[in-house]
Scaffold this active site. Structure first.
Site, PDB file in Angstrom:
ATOM      1  N   ASP A   1      23.501  20.923  49.916  1.00 12.50           N
ATOM      2  CA  ASP A   1      23.329  21.631  48.633  1.00 12.50           C
ATOM      3  C   ASP A   1      21.878  22.062  48.485  1.00 12.50           C
ATOM      4  OD1 ASP A   1      21.782  19.399  46.958  1.00 12.50           O
ATOM      5  OD2 ASP A   1      23.299  18.427  48.197  1.00 12.50           O
TER       6      ASP A   1
ATOM      7  N   ASP B   1      20.111  21.255  45.750  1.00 15.31           N
ATOM      8  CA  ASP B   1      19.678  20.441  44.623  1.00 15.31           C
ATOM      9  C   ASP B   1      19.915  21.245  43.333  1.00 15.31           C
ATOM     10  OD1 ASP B   1      18.763  17.857  43.937  1.00 15.31           O
ATOM     11  OD2 ASP B   1      16.817  18.674  43.419  1.00 15.31           O
TER      12      ASP B   1
HETATM   13  N1  LIG Z   1      20.412  17.069  46.001  1.00 23.59           N
HETATM   14  C1  LIG Z   1      20.464  15.802  46.388  1.00 23.59           C
HETATM   15  N2  LIG Z   1      19.640  14.887  45.856  1.00 23.59           N
HETATM   16  C2  LIG Z   1      19.700  13.592  46.273  1.00 23.59           C
HETATM   17  N3  LIG Z   1      20.556  13.141  47.194  1.00 23.59           N
HETATM   18  C3  LIG Z   1      21.401  14.013  47.734  1.00 23.59           C
HETATM   19  N4  LIG Z   1      22.357  13.866  48.669  1.00 23.59           N
HETATM   20  C4  LIG Z   1      22.928  15.055  48.869  1.00 23.59           C
HETATM   21  N5  LIG Z   1      22.351  16.004  48.084  1.00 23.59           N
HETATM   22  C5  LIG Z   1      21.403  15.374  47.372  1.00 23.59           C
END
Ligand SMILES: Nc1ncnc2[nH]cnc12
Ligand SMILES: CSC[C@H]1O[C@H](OP(=O)(O)O)[C@H](O)[C@@H]1O
Length: 294
Positions: A209, A211
């Site tokens: 992703d 975030d």
């Molecule tokens: N954006 C994120 N922040 C923290 N841990 C994660 N694991 C997967 N995506 C994450």
């Protein structure tokens, strides 16, 4: 020379290691408490492997609730020389897209609620964390990725947050502005403990992703992370199978000394050491027992 035994720690969505033969499961006890789950022993090609799901099967353990010391001690106790950790992570760069594997080489520790050392009063040690990953192990993972045509980049900085909540927008922008590449909740203190236990370590960070900083992408949530991990689970298995199949039979000495990290680290004089702590350190300190500067 030690026989190479490769440990694999599976992260979110990675609860087993397909392709193992002669599979055997064992609950290993440690002086630090319970590891996340039973260890799974097996082979791929001629290489011995040991698998541990970091959150336990069924994902029972939260990032702050994982007993990292027990996990690393258990892997050390069964002879793991080289450890590959698989982690889902958010990305702070448009070019690090979901599905890409980042072989990170630096870490920033933002955790604040975890036991991050095997050492302490009664046996003080300070290992170097200047170069947290083992370069030969990273090179082997990169070779395996190339051979399997797995999209990856070598190098990157992983910031480890405490969680379990994801970051706020302001935090996300701060980490991005600081130049960090990816974020997760579990690499720390795993990396530090592996170093104290003299296990060569590398992280395969799978981007899941962006975030919550990216104007064109949704804010991260668990559904998005698991969707990407599931879509890439066969790729993770293929990458690890190739790594293991091509792994040398003997552990290759680490050029930065990650497998000898305690040689220049223990300060407490042998006769000033706490016998109780020493007993708990039997596996971690096995190679250097009785040695010291003072
Ligand atoms: N954006 C994120 N922040 C923290 N841990 C994660 N694991 C997967 N995506 C994450
Ligand atoms: C499932 S979203 C957050 C969760 O995923 C990552 O886990 P892991 O590093 O074990 O793959 C992240 O660190 C969080 O624990």
């Amino acid at each position: 020379m030690a026989t190479a035994i490769v440990g694999i720690i599976g992260g979110s969505g990675v609860y087993d290691l397909p392709g193992l033969t002669n599979v055997r499961r064992e609950r290993v006890t440690t002086p630090w408490g319970e590891p996340s789950d039973e260890l799974t022993f097996g082979e791929i090609g001629a290489t011995q492997a040991v698998f541990l799901p970091r959150h336990g099967r069924g994902h029972r353990l939260s990032p702050s609730g994982i007993n990292y010391r027990a996990n690393i001690d258990a892997l050390k106790r069964v002879g793991v020389t080289d450890l590959v950790s698989v982690s889902a992570c958010g990305s702070f760069r448009s070019e690090l897209f979901p599905g890409l594997f980042v072989l990170v080489d630096q870490f920033v520790d933002r955790t604040f609620s975890r036991q991050s050392s095997f050492f302490g009063n009664g046996c003080v040690a300070h290992v170097s964390m200047a170069h947290p990953v083992a370069p030969k192990l990273v090179a082997r993972i990169a070779e395996a990725a190339k051979a399997e045509k797995v999209q990856h980049v070598v190098g990157g900085t992983y910031v480890c947050m405490e969680g379990p909540q994801f970051s706020s927008y302001a935090e996300s922008l701060t980490y991005k502005g600081a130049g960090y590449d990816v974020i997760g909740m579990t690499a720390m203190p795993e990396v530090k403990l592996a170093r104290e236990a003299e296990i060569s370590y590398a992280t395969v960070a799978m981007v899941t992703d962006f975030d919550c900083w990216h104007p064109d992408h949704d804010n991260v949530d668990v559904a998005a992370v698991i969707e990407i991990v599931r879509r890439n689970s066969a790729t993770v298995a293929r990458l690890l199978a190739r790594l293991l199949a091509d792994f040398p039979g003997e552990h290759e000495p680490c050029p930065i000394g990650s497998d000898r990290a305690l040689d220049n680290a223990i300060l407490t004089a042998p006769d000033a050491r706490d016998p109780e702590l020493l007993a708990r350190l039997d596996a971690v300190m096995g190679r250097v027992k009785g040695k010291g500067f003072l």
